[in-house]
Motif scaffolding. Structure first.
Motif, short mmCIF file in Angstrom:
data_model
loop_
_atom_site.label_atom_id
_atom_site.label_comp_id
_atom_site.label_asym_id
_atom_site.label_seq_id
_atom_site.Cartn_x
_atom_site.Cartn_y
_atom_site.Cartn_z
N ASP A 207 -56.26 43.37 32.37
CA ASP A 207 -55.75 43.26 33.73
C ASP A 207 -55.61 41.79 34.15
O ASP A 207 -56.15 41.37 35.18
CB ASP A 207 -56.67 43.99 34.72
N ALA B 143 -54.08 38.28 35.67
CA ALA B 143 -53.23 37.92 36.80
C ALA B 143 -51.98 37.17 36.35
O ALA B 143 -50.97 37.16 37.04
CB ALA B 143 -54.01 37.06 37.79
N THR C 117 -51.44 34.06 36.28
CA THR C 117 -51.16 32.91 37.13
C THR C 117 -51.63 31.64 36.42
O THR C 117 -52.39 31.69 35.45
CB THR C 117 -51.88 33.04 38.47
N GLN D 63 -45.67 28.18 39.36
CA GLN D 63 -46.18 29.34 38.66
C GLN D 63 -45.12 29.91 37.71
O GLN D 63 -43.94 29.97 38.05
CB GLN D 63 -46.57 30.44 39.67
N ASP E 73 -51.76 49.14 40.74
CA ASP E 73 -52.72 48.19 41.30
C ASP E 73 -53.07 47.07 40.32
O ASP E 73 -54.05 46.35 40.52
CB ASP E 73 -54.00 48.91 41.72
N ALA F 263 -53.26 43.55 38.48
CA ALA F 263 -53.29 42.20 39.06
C ALA F 263 -51.93 41.51 38.94
O ALA F 263 -51.53 40.74 39.82
CB ALA F 263 -54.37 41.37 38.39
N ARG G 195 -49.08 42.61 39.35
CA ARG G 195 -48.16 43.01 40.42
C ARG G 195 -48.41 42.22 41.72
O ARG G 195 -47.59 42.28 42.64
CB ARG G 195 -48.26 44.51 40.68
N ARG G 196 -49.51 41.48 41.77
CA ARG G 196 -49.79 40.63 42.93
C ARG G 196 -49.46 39.17 42.66
O ARG G 196 -49.82 38.27 43.43
CB ARG G 196 -51.26 40.78 43.33
N HIS G 197 -48.78 38.93 41.55
CA HIS G 197 -48.39 37.57 41.18
C HIS G 197 -47.43 36.98 42.21
O HIS G 197 -46.67 37.73 42.85
CB HIS G 197 -47.71 37.61 39.80
N PRO G 198 -47.43 35.65 42.43
CA PRO G 198 -46.47 35.05 43.37
C PRO G 198 -45.01 35.35 43.04
O PRO G 198 -44.17 35.38 43.93
CB PRO G 198 -46.77 33.55 43.26
N GLU H 132 -42.24 38.08 41.26
CA GLU H 132 -42.11 39.48 40.88
C GLU H 132 -42.08 39.59 39.36
O GLU H 132 -41.30 38.91 38.70
CB GLU H 132 -40.84 40.08 41.47
#
Length: 342
Positions: free
Chosen positions: A204, A206, A208, A219, A233, A235, A237-240, A242
């Motif tokens: 999982d 991120a 980043t 990034q 959910d 991680a 998918r929460r990247h700055p 898409e």
């Protein structure tokens, strides 16, 4: 005629202007227009696809007729084609510029040829000023132009005996904090970071680029390869940026797609399966191997099958640098067939 001191200073300034432009499908280019006496008349840089090229941008700041007899100092050979903008070589000729100094030849089959057009119009041309600095500035773009795909770096961390994880699959952390910080600095330089769905599901990540607890200002775009579904959910998918998802294992098609999106450099950071696939496909231009002074044993090798049935088929590399990072050692290598292409 040799390059003058004023022209040399102008090229240094043009290189500084070039970095103001975005990385993407087009190269970062800067331009400075000098009077016959060597004074700066105008400056410009390329602000992205579809916008005026650096030379046109600089010329736009001149009054009518002010470019007559001037010298244009540009980091890349003026183009000779009509795309979303017109040929820069023709614009310089029409403006009455009498001399052009540039750093690098344009490698494009379509966009190149500006020098010949300038010569034909009686414009004096000097090439190669600060070529090394200009090459370093747009190295990824040059590599992408020559290959038709992004420059690809494959990275992994391993124990001294070549393992990527312990027998139970744990791998955090083989290397120390200095090596991990170096990885994040290199992530921030890349346009995209690539992993497989196996890594996403197991770790999982991120994806980043971090500077301690903070994010780097720049990034990489996260890219996930594989047919398994990435959880809603996850991680990533929460990247700055898409994430890009590719439900295919056709690496050639994926890299062509990334190139078409303006991605010039790719950082492959998946597990042994994905790293091995890129190497086996001949898509590893650079290798970053972070080597830790630990022994793990077992079967979890840093690489799997890369298509080497015999020693004669070995992938021969050239080591560019050995970098100590705390207790660890980074080997920076490249494929022998990538010499002269970066």
């Amino acid at each position: 005629m040799a390059v003058t001191q004023a022209e040399r200073r102008a090229m240094t300034r043009a290189l500084a202007l070039a970095v103001r432009g975005p990385r993407g499908i087009n190269p970062q280019v800067g331009a400075v227009i000098l009077s016959p006496a060597g004074d700066v008349l105008a400056e410009g840089w390329h602000r992205g696809a579809g916008t005026p090229h650096a030379e046109i941008d600089a010329l736009s700041h001149l009054a009518d007729g002010a470019g007559r007899g001037a010298t244009a100092v540009v980091t890349l050979e003026p183009c000779n084609h009509t795309g979303r903008t017109g040929p820069c070589a023709l614009a310089l000729i029409d403006a009455g510029v009498s001399r052009v100094v540039y750093a690098l030849d344009d490698p494009g089959a379509v966009s190149g040829g500006g020098t010949e057009r300038l010569y034909a119009a009686g414009v004096e041309v000097e090439a190669g000023e600060q070529a090394d600095a200009a090459t370093a500035l747009i190295a990824d773009w040059l590599s992408a132009q020559r290959r038709g795909r992004p420059h690809i770096t494959v990275k992994w961390a391993q124990s001294l005996d070549g393992r990527a994880a312990a027998s139970d699959g744990t791998s955090q952390w083989i290397t120390g904090p200095e090596a991990r910080a170096d990885v994040h600095r290199r992530r921030a330089i890349a346009d995209a970071i690539v992993v497989g769905t196996g890594t996403v599901l197991a770790d999982d990540p991120a994806l980043t680029a971090r500077d301690g607890d903070a994010l780097h200002a720049r990034q990489p775009v996260p890219v996930v390869i594989g047919s398994r579904e990435t959880p809603a959910d996850a991680a990533v998918r929460r990247h700055p940026h898409e994430p890009l998802f590719f439900d295919t294992h056709d690496l050639q098609a994926i890299t062509r797609d990334l190139h078409a999106r303006g991605i010039q450099s790719v950082f492959v950071e998946g597990g042994p399966t994905l790293a091995s696939a890129f190497i086996a496909a001949g898509l590893a231009d650079s290798i970053l191997a972070y080597i830790a002074p630990v022994l793990l044993g077992g079967e979890r090798l840093a690489l799997t099958d890369i298509g080497v049935p015999t020693i004669d088929a070995a992938h021969r590399l050239t080591i560019d640098e050995w970098v100590p990072l705390g207790p660890d050692l980074l080997a920076i290598a490249r494929s022998e067939d990538s010499k002269g292409v970066r």
